[in-house]
Design an enzyme around this catalytic site. Structure first.
Site, mmCIF file in Angstrom:
data_model
loop_
_atom_site.group_PDB
_atom_site.id
_atom_site.type_symbol
_atom_site.label_atom_id
_atom_site.label_comp_id
_atom_site.label_asym_id
_atom_site.label_seq_id
_atom_site.Cartn_x
_atom_site.Cartn_y
_atom_site.Cartn_z
ATOM 1 N N GLU A 246 0.886 -1.148 0.028
ATOM 2 C CA GLU A 246 -0.186 0.000 -0.116
ATOM 3 C C GLU A 246 0.938 1.288 0.134
ATOM 4 O O GLU A 246 0.733 2.174 -0.816
ATOM 5 C CB GLU A 246 -0.952 0.205 1.192
ATOM 6 C CG GLU A 246 -1.477 1.259 1.498
ATOM 7 C CD GLU A 246 -2.731 1.224 2.772
ATOM 8 O OE1 GLU A 246 -3.180 0.126 2.996
ATOM 9 O OE2 GLU A 246 -3.286 2.306 2.954
ATOM 10 N N ARG A 247 1.749 1.273 0.950
ATOM 11 C CA ARG A 247 2.809 2.458 0.931
ATOM 12 C C ARG A 247 3.650 2.662 -0.145
ATOM 13 O O ARG A 247 3.583 3.725 -0.567
ATOM 14 C CB ARG A 247 3.633 2.379 2.629
ATOM 15 C CG ARG A 247 2.774 2.413 3.454
ATOM 16 C CD ARG A 247 3.606 1.978 4.851
ATOM 17 N NE ARG A 247 2.318 2.018 5.725
ATOM 18 C CZ ARG A 247 2.833 1.560 7.053
ATOM 19 N NH1 ARG A 247 4.240 0.941 7.295
ATOM 20 N NH2 ARG A 247 1.994 1.546 8.207
#
Lengths: 383, 260
Positions: A246-247
């Site tokens: 996600e990051r």
């Protein structure tokens, strides 16, 4: 072309296919979706799924393309060309935020039932971690899942959930034990058509208007035990791993969209005459733009370095945290600075730069706030 | 039903075109290249025919080696194989010469129908499709917006000035595409991966049994290229009242623009 150092002809063909799709099927609609405060994700994801865009890295057995991280990067970079970050966020929730843990730790049943439908675009997914009383401090989660024979009884609520009003399933983290520590949580696939589920509110946000965000409520919801991802008690650990995807995906989204914002601003600066000269001739503005382009290049280089590390199977947690920290700050610095160069025109809500400014503020908060990234970096550096 | 598509690689319509130093060609260094949009319609129509009737779709291109990229894209859309005719002597070749080479190559490929773009958006010659049909001795129907095949005949709707004509011909035949014929599909990711393994033959003039010597003097050559005139800025009509502005506008239209 420096691109040729990293990408071959197949990458470029994939890039072109994605760009064509974004330009024809997404960008013409973003104004309307921004106004409606929601995008028709079932329709959009089905189209993307049919073209094989939603499962670049995933196993062909479940409809994925089985390609590597460089191909995945091409995908993420092209999503940066979407005119509204709310849409690129909705799409990357499906590809990088709610599904990697199912692919990595899920049972055959979960992969066949949910992952494959997320890849084909038949189902819309959401990632449900944050609660009214627990954000960055994930270990403070209060939603409980109590094992009762062949099911878990789910009670509690989740908030700020992207795609939340239209998701068919949630990848959800809940407490499965009262013991302190990190081994008291489990990750579940929660189908939203089971009794006890409700969308309590669609939330109004500063930016990301084309994306629907919801507060969700679970009241004695019976989740089949087979919907547990991996082992009970390991959910927190799985989610920390899933957070890396996600990051990571915010890095390419930010350096591509920031460069686009600068290109758009350049057009304005070339045509806007102030005190007899186009604004682009003003050294103070030229130098500011040059600084931002330099930082964009640094973020891109870090991203490519991370891809090389991923390809070599190395742990990228520290580098991804650093990249996310830089991306969050750079994204809103560029949007804010470019808005300034537009003057009063940039403050008008319908201007793309105004939207970019609103949207960019989230990157430093969502998926782990800047302060969380700093804490991870500090710990990994040993202090 | 075997369909042969004539495809040309052209600069992207979004590219900024600059004239090269020689005054008769364009700078190609920074250009992005794409399938000619009318040929993209041809590829799509061929794929639809294959889906309806079975058979194969072959892409045929005359161009530089770089044009292989455009053929690969058509293969990624779903075409079965490609043939690229490339030869240094063809540099600067005119539309009729291109048609001659295409026709020679087409003779070696089995086909029931040839589909070509009505024109290439770079030189806008509108000649190649019909000239290939003439060289092969088959009927050609241009500017097609709808086609239907039954019992070895093709019936087409084609645009004419202010209307639509329905035209029929026996197969084998050649048709050229008009906007509205279809909506070309996107290359899918699995399509792109599969395209890498599909056959793409490279041929020279000699391979086609053509004598390169006969391709040295083209009938047509470009004498000069000129960019379109730059658009002038707008003009604001001055005046205190609407009546005054209207009077001034009429004066400008009459005396300066000379529209009446």
């Amino acid at each position: 072309m420096t691109n040729q150092l990293y990408f071959d002809k197949t990458h470029e063909m994939i890039r072109k296919a994605l760009r064509d799709f974004v330009n024809k099927e997404i960008n013409p609609h973003v104004e309307a979706w921004e106004k409606q405060k929601i995008a028709p994700l079932h329709d959009l994801f089905k189209k993307m799924g049919d073209l094989g865009f939603l499962g670049i890295r995933f196993d062909p057995k479940y409809g994925g393309q089985g390609l590597d991280y460089w191909h995945d990067l091409v995908f993420a970079e092209e999503m940066g060309n979407i005119d509204a970050a709310g849409i690129s966020m909705a799409i990357t929730v499906q590809t990088h935020m709610a599904t990697p843990a199912i692919a990595q730790f899920g049972s055959e049943y979960l992969k066949e039932t949910y992952l494959s439908k997320a890849i084909s675009g038949e189902m819309v997914s959401a990632i449900a971690i944050t609660e009214p009383g627990a954000g960055s401090d994930v270990s403070a989660l209060a939603t409980t899942a109590v094992k009762q024979g062949d099911h878990y009884l789910l009670n509690g609520s989740k908030t700020y959930i992207t795609n939340g009003t239209q998701a068919d399933f949630l990848t959800l983290l809940a407490r499965t034990s009262d013991d302190p520590g990190y081994h008291s949580f489990s990750l579940f696939v929660v189908p939203t058509d089971l009794p006890g589920f409700s969308v309590s509110r669609k939330l109004d946000k500063l930016g990301m208007h084309a994306s629907d965000t919801a507060e969700l409520f679970f009241d004695d919801m019976r989740i089949p035990a087979e919907n547990l991802i991996g082992k009970e008690g390991e959910g927190f650990i799985y989610q920390m791993g899933q957070f890396q995807h996600e990051r990571f995906v915010t890095l390419p989204l930010v350096y591509v969209s920031s460069k686009r914002i600068i290109d758009m601003t350049l057009e304005h600066l070339r045509s806007r005459i102030v005190f007899g000269k186009p604004l682009i001739k003003r050294q103070v503005l030229r130098h500011r733009l040059a600084d931002w382009l330099t930082e964009i290049e640094c973020l891109k280089s870090l991203t490519y370095h991370i891809i090389n590390m991923k390809m070599a199977g190395l742990d990228v947690t520290k580098e991804v945290s650093m990249g996310k920290l830089v991306a969050g700050r750079l994204g809103h610095k560029v949007a804010d600075g470019c808005l300034q160069m537009y003057g009063g025109l940039g403050y008008m809500a319908e201007m793309p730069i105004s939207r970019a400014f609103r949207d960019s503020r989230l990157i430093s908060i969502g998926g782990g706030a800047d302060e969380v990234m700093e804490e991870i970096i500090a710990r990994m550096e040993g202090f | 039903m075997d369909v042969l598509v004539l495809l040309k690689q052209v600069p992207s319509t979004e590219s900024i075109i600059e004239i090269a130093g020689d005054g008769v060609s364009i700078k190609t260094d920074d250009l992005k290249w794409v399938i000619n949009p009318y040929d993209e319609l041809a590829v799509e129509e061929a794929l639809r025919l294959r889906e309806a009737h079975g058979g194969t779709v072959t892409i045929l291109t005359v161009g530089r080696e770089k044009a292989a990229e455009a053929i690969r894209t058509a293969l990624a859309m779903g075409a079965d194989k490609g043939v690229l005719v490339s030869d240094p002597v063809l540099e600067g070749c005119d539309p009729l010469c291109t048609a001659k080479v295409l026709a020679a190559a087409a003779k070696e490929i089995p086909f029931d129908l040839i589909i070509a773009g009505q024109r290439a958006v770079d030189d806008d010659a509108y000649m190649v499709g019909s000239a290939v049909a003439e060289a092969l001795g088959i009927p050609s129907i241009t500017m097609v917006i709808k086609e239907e095949i039954s019992e070895n005949r093709i019936q087409c709707q084609k645009t004419i000035d202010g209307g639509v004509a329905v035209v029929e011909a026996p197969l084998p035949a050649l048709i050229t595409t008009q906007r509205g014929l279809n909506e070309p599909r996107y290359a899918s990711l699995p399509g792109i991966m599969k395209a890498k393994k599909k056959p793409l033959d490279s041929k020279t003039l000699a391979d086609l049994g053509l004598d390169p010597q006969t391709f040295t003097a083209f009938k047509m050559k470009i004498v000069a290229l000129n960019p379109p005139p730059e658009r002038k800025g707008g003009q604001v009509v001055e005046g205190e009242t609407a009546q005054e502005k209207a009077r001034e506008l009429v004066r400008i239209l009459h005396e300066e623009a000379k529209v009446f």
